[in-house]
Design an enzyme around this catalytic site. Structure first.
Site, PDB file in Angstrom:
ATOM      1  N   CYS A 268      37.692 -53.054   2.101  1.00  0.00           N
ATOM      2  CA  CYS A 268      36.903 -53.423   0.926  1.00  0.00           C
ATOM      3  C   CYS A 268      37.267 -52.603  -0.312  1.00  0.00           C
ATOM      4  O   CYS A 268      36.706 -52.813  -1.384  1.00  0.00           O
ATOM      5  CB  CYS A 268      35.407 -53.281   1.219  1.00  0.00           C
ATOM      6  SG  CYS A 268      34.868 -51.578   1.367  1.00  0.00           S
TER       7      CYS A 268
ATOM      8  N   GLU B  10      24.716 -34.993  12.372  1.00  0.00           N
ATOM      9  CA  GLU B  10      25.646 -35.298  13.437  1.00  0.00           C
ATOM     10  C   GLU B  10      25.435 -34.346  14.599  1.00  0.00           C
ATOM     11  O   GLU B  10      25.045 -33.204  14.404  1.00  0.00           O
ATOM     12  CB  GLU B  10      27.076 -35.070  12.927  1.00  0.00           C
ATOM     13  CG  GLU B  10      27.843 -36.294  12.619  1.00  0.00           C
ATOM     14  CD  GLU B  10      29.167 -35.883  12.009  1.00  0.00           C
ATOM     15  OE1 GLU B  10      30.178 -36.393  12.462  1.00  0.00           O
ATOM     16  OE2 GLU B  10      29.183 -35.062  11.089  1.00  0.00           O
TER      17      GLU B  10
ATOM     18  N   ASP C 175      33.134 -36.571   2.834  1.00  0.00           N
ATOM     19  CA  ASP C 175      31.872 -36.067   3.378  1.00  0.00           C
ATOM     20  C   ASP C 175      30.674 -36.892   2.902  1.00  0.00           C
ATOM     21  O   ASP C 175      29.716 -37.104   3.648  1.00  0.00           O
ATOM     22  CB  ASP C 175      31.694 -34.595   3.004  1.00  0.00           C
ATOM     23  CG  ASP C 175      32.790 -33.729   3.619  1.00  0.00           C
ATOM     24  OD1 ASP C 175      33.312 -34.104   4.681  1.00  0.00           O
ATOM     25  OD2 ASP C 175      33.122 -32.685   3.029  1.00  0.00           O
TER      26      ASP C 175
ATOM     27  N   CYS D 131      33.535 -46.964   7.283  1.00  0.00           N
ATOM     28  CA  CYS D 131      33.371 -47.212   5.864  1.00  0.00           C
ATOM     29  C   CYS D 131      31.888 -47.450   5.589  1.00  0.00           C
ATOM     30  O   CYS D 131      31.270 -48.302   6.230  1.00  0.00           O
ATOM     31  CB  CYS D 131      34.183 -48.429   5.443  1.00  0.00           C
ATOM     32  SG  CYS D 131      33.844 -48.937   3.742  1.00  0.00           S
TER      33      CYS D 131
ATOM     34  N   CYS E 296      39.019 -47.187   1.841  1.00  0.00           N
ATOM     35  CA  CYS E 296      38.879 -48.287   2.793  1.00  0.00           C
ATOM     36  C   CYS E 296      39.905 -49.366   2.470  1.00  0.00           C
ATOM     37  O   CYS E 296      39.979 -49.850   1.340  1.00  0.00           O
ATOM     38  CB  CYS E 296      37.470 -48.867   2.746  1.00  0.00           C
ATOM     39  SG  CYS E 296      37.255 -50.231   3.905  1.00  0.00           S
TER      40      CYS E 296
ATOM     41  N   ASP F 145      25.814 -34.314   6.168  1.00  0.00           N
ATOM     42  CA  ASP F 145      27.093 -34.097   6.825  1.00  0.00           C
ATOM     43  C   ASP F 145      27.411 -32.620   6.729  1.00  0.00           C
ATOM     44  O   ASP F 145      27.623 -32.090   5.642  1.00  0.00           O
ATOM     45  CB  ASP F 145      28.183 -34.926   6.161  1.00  0.00           C
ATOM     46  CG  ASP F 145      29.520 -34.757   6.865  1.00  0.00           C
ATOM     47  OD1 ASP F 145      29.604 -35.133   8.045  1.00  0.00           O
ATOM     48  OD2 ASP F 145      30.448 -34.218   6.253  1.00  0.00           O
TER      49      ASP F 145
ATOM     50  N   CYS G 106      31.544 -51.340   4.055  1.00  0.00           N
ATOM     51  CA  CYS G 106      31.651 -52.580   4.825  1.00  0.00           C
ATOM     52  C   CYS G 106      31.553 -52.373   6.325  1.00  0.00           C
ATOM     53  O   CYS G 106      31.508 -53.338   7.078  1.00  0.00           O
ATOM     54  CB  CYS G 106      32.958 -53.290   4.488  1.00  0.00           C
ATOM     55  SG  CYS G 106      34.412 -52.363   4.982  1.00  0.00           S
TER      56      CYS G 106
END
Ligand code: ZN
Length: 461
Positions: free
Chosen positions: A386, A311, A393, A364, A383, A218, A367
């Site tokens: 979950c 990315e 990051d 997330c 999250c 990232d 999950c």
């Protein structure tokens, strides 16, 4: 197994005063040829436009001047006796450099206007001024070689020029027959001279240290890069910030001098030029330090991991945000991506570029639930579904890494997917525009920008 690549080797030069004079003459000659060609093309285009405005039929207009390098070089050779009676004082490569720059500039403009060129719109070429262009001359023929003392390079018309560092790495490759110099470009940057050799190199294909390992990278704002496997994040090069105070001081000194003013035609004072040069030197050093940090990061990644997922950031769009702009240009996202692309190729790995719209930050990693909104100020991902609490990051890097596993599981080798050729819906989610986001695995994309077809384009920078 070996791989033939075109690679650049760059050395800082320490020319003698005589060599500096010869270099200045050559880069000046390149500029003269460029400006001469541009003036002709401009005159030709405006002549045609004027004729068209009188209603002259297209067939009867003044014919278009060719703006290929070949055509312009032919015209230059006919005109040089008139335009530049001193032409014999410089190598023909100097004029060729200027005309080649012009041919590319015109092509970029024409392609951009037709929408055949990626990226920002390219304007019509402008005249080069002695002050404002970055002087360069490229040699493609004649004696171009490294001297056996590994401390000098030999170029046509210039003789042996001393280098600041040893040319050992390239010298050894050439001696072994694993490398061949295609051309040499000498260029002045921030008051120093550099030579950049374009070299065809036979590289042995290596395997990464961990061929089966996958790492999600990232390219963050806080750190230069954060990794999915919890190796310590690569810090943003802080050289810019440490040098900034110095830069601020030097900039203030520049602004106190009498600078150039285009409206009044005021010339800059000698003191302004000296102060400006001092400031530029600091800038240049900062750029070099940053470039070094980025190279070390991408080399380490490519040599270690079999698959690297990054990315596809819309860098041009992000730089418009002024507050982010400095951080991002600082980090050099685009350079990291380009370097990873060719270095994974050299080292036998794979680079996977996630789709630009893949919500790696908002998903997330535990999950798979996607948040609709995640502020840039939220540094920790929490999250609601979950209960996962993770650094923002790291969470994004984990999502990127999981992308490659899914692609491999679903469709065989991911390297076969071209951009847009393979669309997949993420499993396990339904409804909403995010859920239907497609992601594509894109193999290493090398050679964006100018076409690699002419053999002069090198990887990196
Ligand atoms: Zn969750």
């Amino acid at each position: 197994m070996s791989l033939t690549v075109t690679q650049a080797y760059r050395f800082a030069l320490d020319p003698t005063p005589r060599q500096v004079r010869v270099l200045l003459r050559h880069v000046g000659a390149a500029r003269v040829a460029y400006n001469w060609g541009l003036a002709r093309i401009k005159a030709n285009l405006s002549q045609r436009a004027a004729e068209r405005s009188y209603g002259i039929a297209d067939a009867d207009l003044t014919p278009v001047l060719g703006w290929s390098l070949y055509a312009m070089r032919k015209d230059w050779n006919q005109a040089k006796g008139q335009v530049a009676p001193w032409w014999a004082a410089c190598s023909k490569e100097a004029y060729n450099t200027g005309l080649d720059q012009l041919a590319r500039a015109l092509k970029n403009w024409a392609d951009s206007r037709r929408g055949e060129r990626k990226g920002c719109r390219v304007g019509f070429p402008r005249f080069k001024s002695r002050r404002r262009h970055s002087p360069a001359v490229r040699f493609t023929t004649g004696v171009i070689r490294l001297e056996d003392d590994r401390r000098h390079v030999r170029l046509p018309r210039l003789g042996a020029i001393k280098t600041y560092e040893s040319t050992r790495k390239l010298h050894r490759r050439i001696a072994d027959g694993r490398a061949r110099i295609l051309s040499a470009t000498v260029r002045a940057e921030a008051g120093r001279w550099f030579v950049s050799f374009t070299v065809e190199v036979q590289r042995a294909i290596r395997a990464p240290a961990r061929p089966d390992a996958v790492v999600g990278v990232d390219l963050g704002v806080k750190a230069l890069a954060v990794f999915s496997d919890r190796r310590p994040p690569a810090e943003n090069p802080k050289h810019y910030d440490t040098a900034r105070r110095k830069l601020v001081r030097l900039s203030r000194a520049v602004s106190r001098k009498q600078g150039p003013d285009r409206r009044t035609g005021r010339q800059a004072s000698n003191r302004w030029h000296a102060a400006n040069a001092a400031r530029n030197r600091v800038h240049h050093r900062v750029t070099n330090l940053r470039g070094d940090a980025i190279h070390k990061l991408t080399t380490a990644l490519a040599r270690t991991y079999g698959s690297i997922v990054v990315e596809d950031l819309h860098v041009a769009g992000m730089v418009k945000n002024r507050r982010l702009a400095r951080v991002i240009s600082n980090a050099g996202f685009g350079r990291i991506r380009r370097q990873l692309a060719y270095k994974t190729k050299w080292d036998g790995g794979t680079l996977i570029v996630a789709d630009r719209w893949y919500p790696s930050s908002r998903t997330c990693s535990g999950c798979g639930v996607v948040k609709t909104k995640l502020c840039l100020s939220e540094r920790t991902y929490v999250c609601a579904a979950c209960g996962l609490v993770l650094d923002r990051d790291v969470n994004a890097a984990l999502n990127l890494a999981s992308l490659v596993k899914r692609v491999v599981a679903g469709s065989g080798p991911e390297t076969e997917n071209g951009r847009g050729a393979d669309h997949k819906t993420r499993p396990g989610r339904a409804g909403g525009d995010e859920a239907s986001t497609l992601h594509r695995a894109v193999p290493a994309r090398v050679g964006q920008g100018p076409s690699p077809g002419n053999g002069r384009i090198t990887e990196d920078h």
